[in-house]
Design an enzyme around this catalytic site. Sequence first.
Site, PDB file in Angstrom:
ATOM      1  N   HIS A   1      32.250 -40.417  74.222  1.00  0.00           N
ATOM      2  CA  HIS A   1      34.059 -40.117  73.524  1.00  0.00           C
ATOM      3  C   HIS A   1      35.078 -40.147  74.809  1.00  0.00           C
ATOM      4  O   HIS A   1      35.082 -40.559  75.706  1.00  0.00           O
ATOM      5  CB  HIS A   1      34.168 -38.413  73.350  1.00  0.00           C
ATOM      6  CG  HIS A   1      33.353 -37.199  73.891  1.00  0.00           C
ATOM      7  ND1 HIS A   1      32.075 -36.929  74.343  1.00  0.00           N
ATOM      8  CD2 HIS A   1      34.056 -36.637  75.041  1.00  0.00           C
ATOM      9  CE1 HIS A   1      32.087 -36.344  75.550  1.00  0.00           C
ATOM     10  NE2 HIS A   1      33.524 -36.033  76.364  1.00  0.00           N
TER      11      HIS A   1
ATOM     12  N   HIS B   1      39.486 -36.956  79.871  1.00  0.00           N
ATOM     13  CA  HIS B   1      37.775 -38.534  81.082  1.00  0.00           C
ATOM     14  C   HIS B   1      37.460 -39.187  79.805  1.00  0.00           C
ATOM     15  O   HIS B   1      37.721 -38.387  78.415  1.00  0.00           O
ATOM     16  CB  HIS B   1      37.095 -37.304  81.419  1.00  0.00           C
ATOM     17  CG  HIS B   1      37.045 -36.530  80.103  1.00  0.00           C
ATOM     18  ND1 HIS B   1      37.215 -35.145  79.603  1.00  0.00           N
ATOM     19  CD2 HIS B   1      35.487 -36.386  79.295  1.00  0.00           C
ATOM     20  CE1 HIS B   1      36.509 -34.583  78.760  1.00  0.00           C
ATOM     21  NE2 HIS B   1      35.511 -35.334  78.724  1.00  0.00           N
TER      22      HIS B   1
ATOM     23  N   GLU C   1      32.121 -38.549  82.320  1.00  0.00           N
ATOM     24  CA  GLU C   1      31.572 -37.773  82.183  1.00  0.00           C
ATOM     25  C   GLU C   1      30.389 -38.464  81.621  1.00  0.00           C
ATOM     26  O   GLU C   1      30.018 -39.886  80.999  1.00  0.00           O
ATOM     27  CB  GLU C   1      31.815 -36.952  80.812  1.00  0.00           C
ATOM     28  CG  GLU C   1      30.751 -36.073  80.644  1.00  0.00           C
ATOM     29  CD  GLU C   1      31.444 -35.179  79.529  1.00  0.00           C
ATOM     30  OE1 GLU C   1      32.611 -35.461  79.034  1.00  0.00           O
ATOM     31  OE2 GLU C   1      30.887 -34.184  78.875  1.00  0.00           O
TER      32      GLU C   1
END
Length: 137
Positions: A7, A79, A130
Amino acid sequence: MIGRINHIAIAVPDLAAASTRYRDLLGARVGEPQALPEHGVIVVFVDTGNAKVELMAPLGEDSPIAGFLEKNPAGGMHHMCFEVRDIATATQRLVAGGARVLGDGRPRTGAHGLPVIFLHPKDFDGVLIELEEIGEG
Ligand SMILES: CC[C@H](C(=O)O)C(=O)SCCNC(=O)CCNC(=O)[C@H](O)C(C)(C)COP(=O)(O)OP(=O)(O)OC[C@H]1O[C@@H](n2cnc3c(N)ncnc32)[C@H](O)[C@@H]1OP(=O)(O)O
Ligand SMILES: [Co+2]
């Protein structure tokens, strides 16, 4: 080591308004809000088929995205999340390579119920990264 993009996260000042824009203006598949008090955010995932967009708003007093939104009051990209098969091995390799793993350096359970870590933006060209363990799937 890293696999697919899982994502791209956007910090937003108004989660309902952002969700409506993605659903009604962009015609996207927008999920339900998901409160993540342990992470200080409430999120909505937009499913694009090949990846997701994570719309995030602060939740609670000391949200980790509060500072970001103070600097970027209209919101902004926050992010990128990449998938990895083995987050422990990834962590070891990154630390050995001098990258900083945020928090206590150990994986936490993320929005998808899977282990995640975060890498300092200053170590990756100004982008907060991440990593999410998707295992052998
Ligand atoms: C895990 C659940 C869910 C999921 O997908 O499963 C999520 O993704 S939850 C997402 C919210 N949680 C996090 O972001 C945890 C990791 N983040 C952090 O630990 C902090 O946000 C941190 C350390 C990246 C920044 O913290 P803070 O803003 O309080 O620190 P500073 O203001 O001192 O920032 C230091 C330096 O980094 C720059 N910065 C901050 N955030 C970002 C960002 N998102 N992207 C790029 N750069 C960022 C900030 O501007 C400072 O730079 P400087 O040049 O010193 O001004
Ligand atoms: Co995320």
